[in-house]
Design a protein around this motif. Structure first.
Motif, PDB file in Angstrom:
ATOM      1  N   GLY A 403       0.837  -1.183   0.000  1.00 58.08           N
ATOM      2  CA  GLY A 403       0.000   0.000   0.000  1.00 58.08           C
ATOM      3  C   GLY A 403       0.877   1.239   0.000  1.00 58.08           C
ATOM      4  O   GLY A 403       1.957   1.240   0.608  1.00 58.08           O
ATOM      5  N   ASN A 405      -0.891   4.391   0.143  1.00 56.47           N
ATOM      6  CA  ASN A 405      -1.919   5.386   0.442  1.00 56.47           C
ATOM      7  C   ASN A 405      -1.488   6.303   1.589  1.00 56.47           C
ATOM      8  O   ASN A 405      -0.342   6.202   2.071  1.00 56.47           O
ATOM      9  N   ALA A 408      -0.343   4.347   4.650  1.00 60.08           N
ATOM     10  CA  ALA A 408       0.959   3.712   4.421  1.00 60.08           C
ATOM     11  C   ALA A 408       2.086   4.737   4.482  1.00 60.08           C
ATOM     12  O   ALA A 408       3.139   4.485   5.088  1.00 60.08           O
ATOM     13  N   ASP A 426       2.152  -0.692  -4.589  1.00 62.19           N
ATOM     14  CA  ASP A 426       0.728  -0.436  -4.797  1.00 62.19           C
ATOM     15  C   ASP A 426       0.408  -0.554  -6.275  1.00 62.19           C
ATOM     16  O   ASP A 426       1.271  -0.317  -7.126  1.00 62.19           O
ATOM     17  N   ASN A 428      -2.052   1.296  -7.477  1.00 63.48           N
ATOM     18  CA  ASN A 428      -2.619   2.615  -7.779  1.00 63.48           C
ATOM     19  C   ASN A 428      -1.478   3.573  -8.107  1.00 63.48           C
ATOM     20  O   ASN A 428      -0.661   3.898  -7.237  1.00 63.48           O
ATOM     21  N   TYR A 431      -1.072   6.803  -5.957  1.00 64.94           N
ATOM     22  CA  TYR A 431      -0.460   6.564  -4.643  1.00 64.94           C
ATOM     23  C   TYR A 431       1.046   6.356  -4.777  1.00 64.94           C
ATOM     24  O   TYR A 431       1.840   6.880  -3.984  1.00 64.94           O
ATOM     25  N   ASN A 446       1.405  -5.422  -8.421  1.00 69.68           N
ATOM     26  CA  ASN A 446       0.937  -6.337  -7.379  1.00 69.68           C
ATOM     27  C   ASN A 446       2.145  -7.018  -6.742  1.00 69.68           C
ATOM     28  O   ASN A 446       2.869  -7.746  -7.425  1.00 69.68           O
ATOM     29  N   THR A 468      -3.689  -1.800   3.078  1.00 70.63           N
ATOM     30  CA  THR A 468      -4.549  -1.298   2.015  1.00 70.63           C
ATOM     31  C   THR A 468      -5.997  -1.310   2.509  1.00 70.63           C
ATOM     32  O   THR A 468      -6.323  -2.025   3.461  1.00 70.63           O
ATOM     33  N   ASP A 470      -8.315  -2.774   1.106  1.00 70.68           N
ATOM     34  CA  ASP A 470      -8.864  -4.062   0.701  1.00 70.68           C
ATOM     35  C   ASP A 470      -8.354  -5.148   1.642  1.00 70.68           C
ATOM     36  O   ASP A 470      -7.214  -5.580   1.550  1.00 70.68           O
ATOM     37  N   ASN A 474      -4.905  -7.542   1.789  1.00 66.81           N
ATOM     38  CA  ASN A 474      -4.054  -7.600   2.978  1.00 66.81           C
ATOM     39  C   ASN A 474      -3.827  -9.048   3.415  1.00 66.81           C
ATOM     40  O   ASN A 474      -2.705  -9.447   3.746  1.00 66.81           O
ATOM     41  N   TYR A 523      -8.262  -0.155   8.627  1.00 69.08           N
ATOM     42  CA  TYR A 523      -7.744   0.910   7.769  1.00 69.08           C
ATOM     43  C   TYR A 523      -8.617   2.162   7.826  1.00 69.08           C
ATOM     44  O   TYR A 523      -8.103   3.280   7.921  1.00 69.08           O
TER      45      TYR A 523
END
Length: 597
Positions: A403, A405, A408, A426, A428, A431, A446, A468, A470, A474, A523
């Motif tokens: 992560g 974000n 993180a 991440d 994303n 991020y 990933n 994360t 999700d 995790n 989170y």
């Protein structure tokens, strides 16, 4: 052979490949080692599988297409933007060092085994390629210093596509010599290879950039175009296909404004499938008489590659570097050969045998001997040698944060305070971009993918935190990394909804991991506190300011204890927030929000 028997043989090879990949993952060793050994056992030793008899006329086309996909996969990793910051030592090793190693090995092969110069030069070019698939598992087990790890890792990443291109060029030149007007033939191979490769790469890039196809069809389209240009190039000029697919991959890896991440994920699964089946097939096709024909001279050649060729290339190519003698000695010992050498040598041996090149049938067993020998020898000895030389890294203190974000990055900033390496991963891009702007190392993709297994730099990483939004990701990351780091070193931020959920998430045995903060907070709560102005505070606990004093000071605030730092600067994440108690001399690190704010 009946169709049912052929189907059973192919299914058995798939099952054997899966078992080999699992064993390699379990023991943290290169999969190619187990694939080749399994192929030798079911083929020449016990005669259970006879690939050429099973596939018949399809054997050669299967090998050719599989090698084309593997070369394309390797060339997709040669992104020039990512390697601009690579040290001069690495570039010197993969250029000057590779040429020196090629020259020494080729000369030794010519005189020791009696190969003609063309075949000896081809074998020498094959032995300079290492690759991340064999280097990365070894580095994770050996854990040399970060400097040496980065050099070896980047050498593998660079030499894989560059070496493949070099090998293909040497082969194309050799093949062209067997024909009339050899220079014209070689020129045609280069023209068609580069022209078709660039054109195919540009076509795929345009197709993806302009969204001519839906995303789910793009990987399939790339595969079809890849196989099409490979066979089309060979049709126009014999043997130009391998050069075409290699150039196509390099072009795609460096094209602007095109995201090839989903292509990479697709080709990972496809490449694993091809590699698993291909190398069992190739090893099963070798004749025991070929090994007998090699004799003692092959063992002498292996010793020369390990003890002369690699050391000389390392010491000469790093003369002007800042590396000390012990570091150069370790680099001189570690260079396991891998996938490109095995795949390409097998295809070339088949083609050269058809051209009636003397000793071409010995190319495959000789390469297999070098691959198995270097992987086994170096896997067994590299760690003791690293310790003896004093270049082994102490217990790793770094963190991989799954992560990138806001949560993180907040946690990562707190960890970096204590001079620990922090690596974020991440899927994303926004991020990841913010993490890089904040000064964090990052991996875009990933972290549980096979691409990450090869390219995610875990040198110096000792603990993993999955943070994360999700909780499924995790949990998946927790399971994935627990095998390598252990349950007590892998933490997942997710709430414990019920005792049943806890039982599902808290896996027993080797795949277990720890719930960070005991599953009492997730989170969303931490992200909400950060958005409301909560800050991370570092508070030393001492005899003068005890933990009771700390609790008293923040009794009117919301306190989320994150981790404690020992007197030896070791970070310990909190898994039981209700019962933990930092001792005198430790630093309490917590996310604190004043009720008034």
């Amino acid at each position: 052979m009946s169709s049912e028997t052929i189907a059973l043989t192919l299914a058995s090879i798939g099952l054997l490949g899966l078992c080999c990949q699992w064993v390699a993952w379990h023991f943290k060793l290169p999969a190619i080692l187990f694939l080749l050994l399994t192929g030798l056992l079911v083929g020449p030793f016990f005669g259970v599988i006879q690939p050429q008899h099973t596939l018949g006329e399809l054997y050669f086309p299967f090998i050719s297409l599989a090698v084309a996909v593997i070369l394309f996969e390797g060339s997709l990793t040669l992104n020039f933007k990512q390697i601009r910051g690579t040290s001069k030592s690495v570039w010197s090793i993969v250029t000057l060092g590779a040429i020196i190693s090629w020259a020494i090995t080729s000369t030794a092969t010519h005189y020791l085994l009696g190969f003609d110069w063309a075949l000896a030069l081809l074998f020498g070019s094959l032995t300079v390629v290492t690759g991340p698939t064999v280097i990365v598992p070894l580095l994770r087990t050996v854990r040399p210093s970060s400097k040496l790890s980065n050099i070896l890792r980047w050498e593998g990443i660079l030499i894989d596509p560059l070496g493949a291109l070099f090998v293909v060029m040497v082969y194309e030149f050799i093949v062209s010599q067997s024909q009339v007007n050899s220079l014209i033939v070689f020129g045609l191979i280069l023209i068609i290879g580069f022209a078709f490769g660039i054109a195919a790469g540009a076509l795929v890039a345009t197709m993806m950039r302009r969204h001519w196809l839906p995303e789910y069809l793009q990987p399939f389209a790339v595969l079809v175009i890849l196989l099409g240009v490979f066979t089309g190039s060979n049709f126009l000029e014999h043997e130009s296909g391998l050069l075409t697919v290699t150039v196509m991959g390099v072009w795609l890896a460096n094209v602007k404004d095109v995201n090839i991440s989903h292509i990479l994920h697709f080709k990972e699964n496809l490449t694993i499938l091809f590699i698993s089946g291909l190398f069992i097939f190739l090893a099963a096709s070798v004749e025991l008489s070929d090994f007998e024909q090699l004799g003692v001279s092959a063992l002498l050649l292996f010793a020369l590659i390990q003890l002369v060729s690699r050391p000389v290339s390392i010491f000469l190519s790093t003369l002007k570097s800042s590396l000390v003698l012990k570091e150069k000695a370790f680099l001189a010992w570690v260079a396991p050969r891998g996938i490109v050498a095995a795949a390409v040598s097998s295809l070339f041996a088949l083609k050269l045998t058809q051209l009636q090149v003397e000793n071409a049938n010995l190319l495959v067993p000789l390469i297999f001997m070098v691959i198995i020998g270097t992987v086994v020898l170096q896997s067994a000895t590299a760690r003791p040698i690293a310790r003896w030389l004093g270049v082994a890294e102490p217990s790793p203190r770094g963190f991989l944060i799954v992560g990138a974000n806001d949560v993180a990055r907040t946690i990562g900033s707190a960890i970096k305070t204590y001079d620990c390496r922090v690596l974020m991963s991440d899927t994303n891009w926004d991020y990841v971009s913010k993490a890089r702007m904040a000064g964090f190392e990052s991996y875009y993709g990933n972290p549980t993918s096979s691409h990450a297994d090869e390219h995610l730099d875990l040198i110096g990483i000792g603990q993993v935190i999955a943070v994360t939004p999700d909780h499924h990701l995790n949990a998946m990351a927790g399971v994935h990394f627990s095998h390598e780091f252990g349950a007590r070193k892998v933490f997942s931020l997710q709430q414990k909804k019920s005792q049943d959920t806890l039982d599902k998430l808290s896996h027993n045995g080797e795949h277990s991991y720890s719930l960070w903060l005991g599953g009492t907070i997730g989170y969303k709560q931490i992200a909400s506190l950060i958005s409301q102005g909560a800050e991370v505070k570092h508070t030393p606990i001492s005899d003068a300011f005890t933990f009771e004093d700390y609790q008293l000071q923040y009794q009117s605030s919301i306190v989320v204890p994150l981790f404690v730092v020992s007197e030896t600067q070791r970070i310990h994440l909190i898994t039981q927030p209700a019962s933990f108690k930092p001792e005198s001399g430790e630093v309490m690190v917590a996310l604190i929000k004043n009720e008034s704010s």
